[in-house]
Design a protein around this motif. Structure first.
Motif, mmCIF file in Angstrom:
data_model
loop_
_atom_site.group_PDB
_atom_site.id
_atom_site.type_symbol
_atom_site.label_atom_id
_atom_site.label_comp_id
_atom_site.label_asym_id
_atom_site.label_seq_id
_atom_site.Cartn_x
_atom_site.Cartn_y
_atom_site.Cartn_z
ATOM 1 N N VAL A 83 47.827 -16.090 33.825
ATOM 2 C CA VAL A 83 46.387 -15.871 33.654
ATOM 3 C C VAL A 83 45.779 -15.272 34.920
ATOM 4 O O VAL A 83 44.942 -14.357 34.857
ATOM 5 N N SER A 84 46.210 -15.761 36.076
ATOM 6 C CA SER A 84 45.656 -15.271 37.334
ATOM 7 C C SER A 84 46.130 -13.867 37.680
ATOM 8 O O SER A 84 45.428 -13.138 38.384
ATOM 9 N N THR A 85 47.313 -13.494 37.186
ATOM 10 C CA THR A 85 47.903 -12.212 37.560
ATOM 11 C C THR A 85 47.703 -11.134 36.505
ATOM 12 O O THR A 85 47.888 -9.948 36.790
ATOM 13 N N ALA A 86 47.321 -11.505 35.293
ATOM 14 C CA ALA A 86 47.159 -10.533 34.213
ATOM 15 C C ALA A 86 46.055 -9.524 34.485
ATOM 16 O O ALA A 86 45.916 -8.543 33.746
ATOM 17 N N THR A 87 45.291 -9.742 35.554
ATOM 18 C CA THR A 87 44.276 -8.754 35.937
ATOM 19 C C THR A 87 44.908 -7.414 36.292
ATOM 20 O O THR A 87 44.232 -6.383 36.272
ATOM 21 N N LEU A 91 40.220 -9.159 31.733
ATOM 22 C CA LEU A 91 39.175 -9.482 32.702
ATOM 23 C C LEU A 91 39.331 -8.699 34.004
ATOM 24 O O LEU A 91 38.363 -8.537 34.749
ATOM 25 N N GLY A 92 40.520 -8.228 34.282
ATOM 26 C CA GLY A 92 40.720 -7.402 35.473
ATOM 27 C C GLY A 92 39.929 -6.110 35.431
ATOM 28 O O GLY A 92 39.674 -5.499 36.477
ATOM 29 N N ARG A 93 39.528 -5.698 34.233
ATOM 30 C CA ARG A 93 38.720 -4.483 34.094
ATOM 31 C C ARG A 93 37.425 -4.599 34.878
ATOM 32 O O ARG A 93 36.982 -3.626 35.503
ATOM 33 N N TYR A 94 36.803 -5.790 34.876
ATOM 34 C CA TYR A 94 35.569 -5.986 35.625
ATOM 35 C C TYR A 94 35.822 -5.864 37.129
ATOM 36 O O TYR A 94 35.005 -5.288 37.861
ATOM 37 N N ILE A 95 36.933 -6.399 37.594
ATOM 38 C CA ILE A 95 37.223 -6.374 39.029
ATOM 39 C C ILE A 95 37.518 -4.956 39.486
ATOM 40 O O ILE A 95 36.964 -4.481 40.491
ATOM 41 N N VAL A 102 32.391 -10.177 41.053
ATOM 42 C CA VAL A 102 32.256 -11.634 41.112
ATOM 43 C C VAL A 102 32.338 -12.235 39.710
ATOM 44 O O VAL A 102 32.995 -13.267 39.495
ATOM 45 N N GLY A 103 31.708 -11.591 38.742
ATOM 46 C CA GLY A 103 31.759 -12.084 37.367
ATOM 47 C C GLY A 103 33.180 -12.092 36.821
ATOM 48 O O GLY A 103 33.615 -13.066 36.202
ATOM 49 N N GLY A 104 33.917 -11.003 37.067
ATOM 50 C CA GLY A 104 35.299 -10.935 36.599
ATOM 51 C C GLY A 104 36.172 -11.984 37.249
ATOM 52 O O GLY A 104 36.972 -12.657 36.584
ATOM 53 N N ALA A 105 36.026 -12.151 38.565
ATOM 54 C CA ALA A 105 36.812 -13.156 39.277
ATOM 55 C C ALA A 105 36.465 -14.563 38.785
ATOM 56 O O ALA A 105 37.347 -15.420 38.633
ATOM 57 N N GLY A 156 37.774 -19.413 35.699
ATOM 58 C CA GLY A 156 37.402 -20.315 34.614
ATOM 59 C C GLY A 156 38.486 -20.406 33.550
ATOM 60 O O GLY A 156 38.779 -21.498 33.041
ATOM 61 N N LEU A 157 39.105 -19.263 33.227
ATOM 62 C CA LEU A 157 40.177 -19.266 32.236
ATOM 63 C C LEU A 157 41.389 -20.044 32.741
ATOM 64 O O LEU A 157 42.065 -20.738 31.962
#
Length: 222
Positions: free
Chosen positions: A158-162, A172-176, A189-192, A197-198
């Motif tokens: 989950v943490s690396t799928a960005t 969610l990595g798209r936001y970052i 910040v929202g993406g991170a 949270g996930l």
């Protein structure tokens, strides 16, 4: 602006809750990538860990594989797979699976090896097959540790799928990535925050599964 102000600006913007770039869509994509990678890693790691743990062989080889897998940089492997394979989900799945297999493999092996040999010997004395000994005696006792390996792998995925965003996929990595490119730090910040949270939700899910799947007697002895 501080982090809280950035987070309020991101989550308070209604535009981020609708459309192809909305939070529900990106969250669903991220969960999809994560579940697929975890499933593939579990299909690889669980059987190997169960068999080697049951027979007590291959522990050194597993440790070597785990060390090698952890040493590989996920982003570097992603770039290499992207150059080699091209666009698509496969270049993303490979580094995520490589990241997730070692904790599943090693923890599964250690979980089976940690089972008290007395009930195992008794089961063999009753004439149970090796498969029955493994799945009816060893696995139920080792289940808490087995789930801990899957939990560790899931949180790492989950943490690396960005990284999927680096090869033009979603999640969610798209936001970052987009936020850094656009210097939109509220989006970063929202993406991170969503990724964090996930990860916490993933921990809660595995805790709930453990409460349901693990027998009370095993929990108390653990």
């Amino acid at each position: 602006m501080n982090v809280l102000n950035f987070a309020h600006a991101f989550f308070g913007d209604s535009a981020h809750w609708h459309g192809y770039d909305g939070i529900p869509t990106r969250l669903a994509e991220h969960v999809k990538y994560s579940l697929e990678a975890l499933l593939i890693a579990a299909v690889i790691g669980l059987p190997v860990g169960l068999v080697t743990g049951h027979y007590g062989r291959g522990g050194n080889a597993l440790a070597l594989i785990a060390t090698a897998g952890r040493a590989l940089p996920s982003f570097g492997l992603l770039v290499l797979m992207f150059i080699w394979i091209g666009f698509g989900l496969v270049p993303v799945m490979i580094p995520l699976v490589v990241l997730a297999v070692p904790p599943i493999l090693v923890t599964t092996y250690e979980a089976i090896r940690s089972v008290d040999p007395s009930p195992v010997d008794a089961a063999r004395g009753l004439g149970m097959s090796e498969a029955s000994v493994l799945f009816r005696v060893e696995v139920p006792v080792a289940l808490p540790l087995l789930l801990s390996g899957l939990r560790t792998a899931a949180v790492q995925i989950v943490s690396t799928a960005t990284i999927a965003a680096y090869v033009s996929l979603g999640g969610l990595g798209r936001y970052i990535i987009d936020g850094l490119y656009q210097r939109d730090y509220a989006k970063v910040v929202g993406g991170a925050g969503l990724v964090a949270g996930l990860a916490l939700v993933t921990l809660a899910v595995f805790w709930s599964v453990s409460r349901v799947a693990v027998s009370p007697g095993v929990r108390r002895s653990g």
